[in-house]
Scaffold this motif. Structure first.
Motif, mmCIF file in Angstrom:
data_model
loop_
_atom_site.group_PDB
_atom_site.id
_atom_site.type_symbol
_atom_site.label_atom_id
_atom_site.label_comp_id
_atom_site.label_asym_id
_atom_site.label_seq_id
_atom_site.Cartn_x
_atom_site.Cartn_y
_atom_site.Cartn_z
ATOM 1 N N TYR A 91 7.072 3.010 -20.212
ATOM 2 C CA TYR A 91 7.565 4.132 -19.404
ATOM 3 C C TYR A 91 6.547 4.532 -18.343
ATOM 4 C CZ TYR A 91 9.346 8.813 -18.315
ATOM 5 O OH TYR A 91 9.819 9.925 -17.667
ATOM 6 N N ARG A 98 6.948 3.839 -14.142
ATOM 7 C CA ARG A 98 7.208 5.053 -13.369
ATOM 8 C C ARG A 98 5.903 5.710 -12.939
ATOM 9 N NH1 ARG A 98 12.223 7.637 -13.781
ATOM 10 N NH2 ARG A 98 11.156 9.629 -13.454
ATOM 11 N N TYR A 153 6.934 11.200 -13.907
ATOM 12 C CA TYR A 153 7.373 11.159 -15.291
ATOM 13 C C TYR A 153 8.002 12.494 -15.672
ATOM 14 C CZ TYR A 153 3.078 13.800 -16.202
ATOM 15 O OH TYR A 153 2.087 14.745 -16.187
ATOM 16 N N TRP A 175 10.207 11.826 -22.221
ATOM 17 C CA TRP A 175 9.312 10.958 -23.004
ATOM 18 C C TRP A 175 9.170 11.464 -24.426
ATOM 19 C CZ3 TRP A 175 4.347 12.637 -24.728
ATOM 20 C CH2 TRP A 175 3.651 11.672 -25.444
#
Length: 209
Positions: free
Chosen positions: A169, A173, A176, A181
């Motif tokens: 992740y 990216r 964020y 998350w």
């Protein structure tokens, strides 16, 4: 201590403490490894001695900034694997201690509360493993009982899934969403726990027949 260490929920608590500590460090490490700032804008004009000036100085070092990231990534990964969690707790301790000292040395608002809790959690993990770690100071080994819950394969797999998601992740990216998350990580962690509990109940019912 052994009575506590052999309790199922105590071991589960330690397992998830490793996940949280390790995941937090992996999450924070990637932006350094990618050579990016914590902030979206340069902070060269930040007042001397402020947190932003400190981070900008570390960022401008280049290699040292990435070195910090790799250190956090390795420590976080070791914790999350469960299999190498004792080594992870040892590697992570000087890192989180350094972070905590930094946050109390400058104006980081409530950040020292968070880093202080992380430091206490790491100390708790070292205490949990003290029976084996005490050999580092020439004291006799006190081995744990075999077939402990924290050594079960499901937690190793869960840790690797959490690591892969967190690292992936942050790699893919630049921006964020911390809620997204954390939410996905929470679902993965809870899913593993529910699976484990259901499996234990089914196993108990089969034995009882």
């Amino acid at each position: 201590m052994n009575a506590i260490k052999n309790h199922f929920w105590a071991q589960v608590f330690v397992i998830y403490t490793r996940f949280m500590l390790g995941g937090g460090f992996v999450f924070a490490s990637m932006i350094k490894i990618k050579g990016r700032r914590f902030t979206t804008l340069p902070q060269e004009d930040a007042n001397f001695g402020t947190a932003m000036h400190f981070f900008e100085t570390m960022y401008q070092t280049g290699l040292y900034w990435q070195f910090l990231g790799w250190g956090q990534l390795i420590a976080g990964f070791l914790l999350m694997t469960q299999r190498y969690a004792k080594l992870g707790a040892l590697v992570n301790f000087p890192i989180i201690l350094n972070v905590f000292i930094i946050t109390i040395s400058m104006d980081f608002n409530l950040t020292p509360v968070i880093t202080g809790m992380m430091l206490l959690a790491n100390l708790g993990l070292l205490a949990w493993h003290w029976g084996e770690l005490r050999t580092l100071v020439n004291l006799p080994l006190i081995p744990d009982l075999p077939n402990r819950e924290e050594n079960q394969r499901i937690w190793e797999i869960t840790g690797l899934v959490l690591f892969a998601f967190t690292a992936g992740y942050r790699i893919l990216r630049d921006g964020y969403d911390p809620i997204f998350w954390f939410g996905v990580c929470l679902l993965i962690g809870l899913g593993a726990l529910v699976f484990k509990i259901v499996w234990m109940r089914r196993k108990t019912s089969w034995i009882g027949r």
